[in-house]
Design a protein around this motif. Sequence first.
Motif, mmCIF file in Angstrom:
data_model
loop_
_atom_site.group_PDB
_atom_site.id
_atom_site.type_symbol
_atom_site.label_atom_id
_atom_site.label_comp_id
_atom_site.label_asym_id
_atom_site.label_seq_id
_atom_site.Cartn_x
_atom_site.Cartn_y
_atom_site.Cartn_z
ATOM 1 N N ILE A 87 39.175 47.785 0.174
ATOM 2 C CA ILE A 87 37.857 48.360 0.458
ATOM 3 C C ILE A 87 38.026 49.876 0.539
ATOM 4 N N PHE A 88 37.054 50.606 0.027
ATOM 5 C CA PHE A 88 37.110 52.060 0.071
ATOM 6 C C PHE A 88 36.566 52.549 1.410
ATOM 7 N N HIS A 89 37.063 53.684 1.853
ATOM 8 C CA HIS A 89 36.566 54.246 3.102
ATOM 9 C C HIS A 89 35.144 54.753 2.910
ATOM 10 N N SER A 90 34.298 54.438 3.869
ATOM 11 C CA SER A 90 32.910 54.876 3.853
ATOM 12 C C SER A 90 32.515 55.279 5.269
ATOM 13 N N ASP A 91 31.965 56.484 5.422
ATOM 14 C CA ASP A 91 31.549 56.945 6.749
ATOM 15 C C ASP A 91 30.534 56.004 7.379
ATOM 16 N N GLN A 92 29.711 55.362 6.540
ATOM 17 C CA GLN A 92 28.691 54.456 7.055
ATOM 18 C C GLN A 92 29.289 53.228 7.731
ATOM 19 N N GLY A 95 31.511 52.709 12.030
ATOM 20 C CA GLY A 95 31.076 52.115 13.288
ATOM 21 C C GLY A 95 31.462 50.659 13.440
ATOM 22 N N THR A 96 31.785 49.983 12.359
ATOM 23 C CA THR A 96 32.099 48.552 12.420
ATOM 24 C C THR A 96 33.502 48.215 11.922
ATOM 25 N N LEU A 97 34.116 49.128 11.153
ATOM 26 C CA LEU A 97 35.423 48.833 10.574
ATOM 27 C C LEU A 97 36.466 49.860 10.992
ATOM 28 N N LEU A 98 37.716 49.397 11.045
ATOM 29 C CA LEU A 98 38.852 50.259 11.329
ATOM 30 C C LEU A 98 39.734 50.336 10.085
ATOM 31 N N TYR A 99 40.211 51.541 9.763
ATOM 32 C CA TYR A 99 41.049 51.753 8.591
ATOM 33 C C TYR A 99 42.407 52.306 9.021
ATOM 34 N N PRO A 100 43.499 51.835 8.445
ATOM 35 C CA PRO A 100 44.797 52.454 8.723
ATOM 36 C C PRO A 100 44.873 53.830 8.073
ATOM 37 N N ARG A 210 37.548 44.464 11.253
ATOM 38 C CA ARG A 210 36.425 44.656 12.164
ATOM 39 C C ARG A 210 36.913 45.218 13.501
ATOM 40 N N ARG A 211 36.032 45.966 14.155
ATOM 41 C CA ARG A 211 36.357 46.553 15.464
ATOM 42 C C ARG A 211 36.272 45.494 16.552
ATOM 43 N N ASN A 212 37.373 44.775 16.754
ATOM 44 C CA ASN A 212 37.465 43.780 17.811
ATOM 45 C C ASN A 212 38.639 44.113 18.722
ATOM 46 N N ALA A 213 38.757 43.387 19.813
ATOM 47 C CA ALA A 213 39.842 43.616 20.764
ATOM 48 C C ALA A 213 41.202 43.491 20.089
ATOM 49 N N GLY A 214 42.041 44.467 20.301
ATOM 50 C CA GLY A 214 43.391 44.435 19.758
ATOM 51 C C GLY A 214 43.513 44.929 18.336
ATOM 52 N N LEU A 218 46.511 46.863 15.841
ATOM 53 C CA LEU A 218 46.894 46.149 14.624
ATOM 54 C C LEU A 218 46.824 47.102 13.429
ATOM 55 N N VAL A 219 45.751 47.872 13.344
ATOM 56 C CA VAL A 219 45.589 48.818 12.245
ATOM 57 C C VAL A 219 46.691 49.880 12.279
ATOM 58 N N GLN A 220 47.024 50.371 13.482
ATOM 59 C CA GLN A 220 48.086 51.369 13.606
ATOM 60 C C GLN A 220 49.433 50.802 13.153
#
Length: 271
Positions: A87-92, A95-100, A210-214, A218-220
Amino acid sequence: MSVIARLLTTFLCTCLSLAAHGEKLRIVTEPWAPYVYEENGTAKGLDYETTAIVFQRLGIEVQWQFLPWKRCLAMLETGQADGALDIFHSDQRDGTLLYPNEPLSDVEFVMFYANQRPHPFKRLNELKGLTIGTSPGYLYSDDFSNSTLFNREPAPTHEANFGKLLLGRIDLLITDKRVGQHLLDSLGLRDQVSQNPTVISRQSQYLAVRRNAGMDLLVQRFGAELKRFKREPAYAQLSAKYGAEPALPPVRSSSTRESEKTVEQQESSAH
């Protein structure tokens, strides 16, 4: 307890929780050869195999689903999937997704044309009145998406777009260079379809969750392990297997460009 220790504890608890409930991390993606695809029931591709190796090193089991891209996005929005591959990074979506911090690969969007109906160009303003085949759910560069000079017509699959091109139902189609070249071989179209050299946009592909607990840790950890793996000979062998070129620096944001600048310049887009 330090902040790092608390984050590690949260990550460990998340992994243990998944294991205790017999759950796997649910990752969705669209077949996008040579980055990710299925062949004779076996998942393959540069980004798929890279991601599988990284998750294996992290001790995380993954459940994969190959679906049309619009459905992948819908499953992310409704929580039916934990993440998406390539998936490509999108500023929109911040708020819902985390990217490494580390991308999996880089793509270059170009146009393909039928040899019987060539449409050579260097700038988008030379495509006035033409119809361009696109893919549903994809976000292309602003210049391409917002232009009123030409029409955009989606097709359900990349293969369908090439079929429409040969039938003359569209004048050009837009897709990633390596994806298009792979399809020319797999569909046996090298003597019927050619690639225009002009690059419409460049962008990095990621695994996003998705922005969930933990998930933040995981992304890091995924990004750190991915960066480590990409320095190893095993990754160089994998890249050579799928004909990958050296990675480009990730594109962070869009920039306003003057009307006379060519479309080869980098800009933000989203798959």
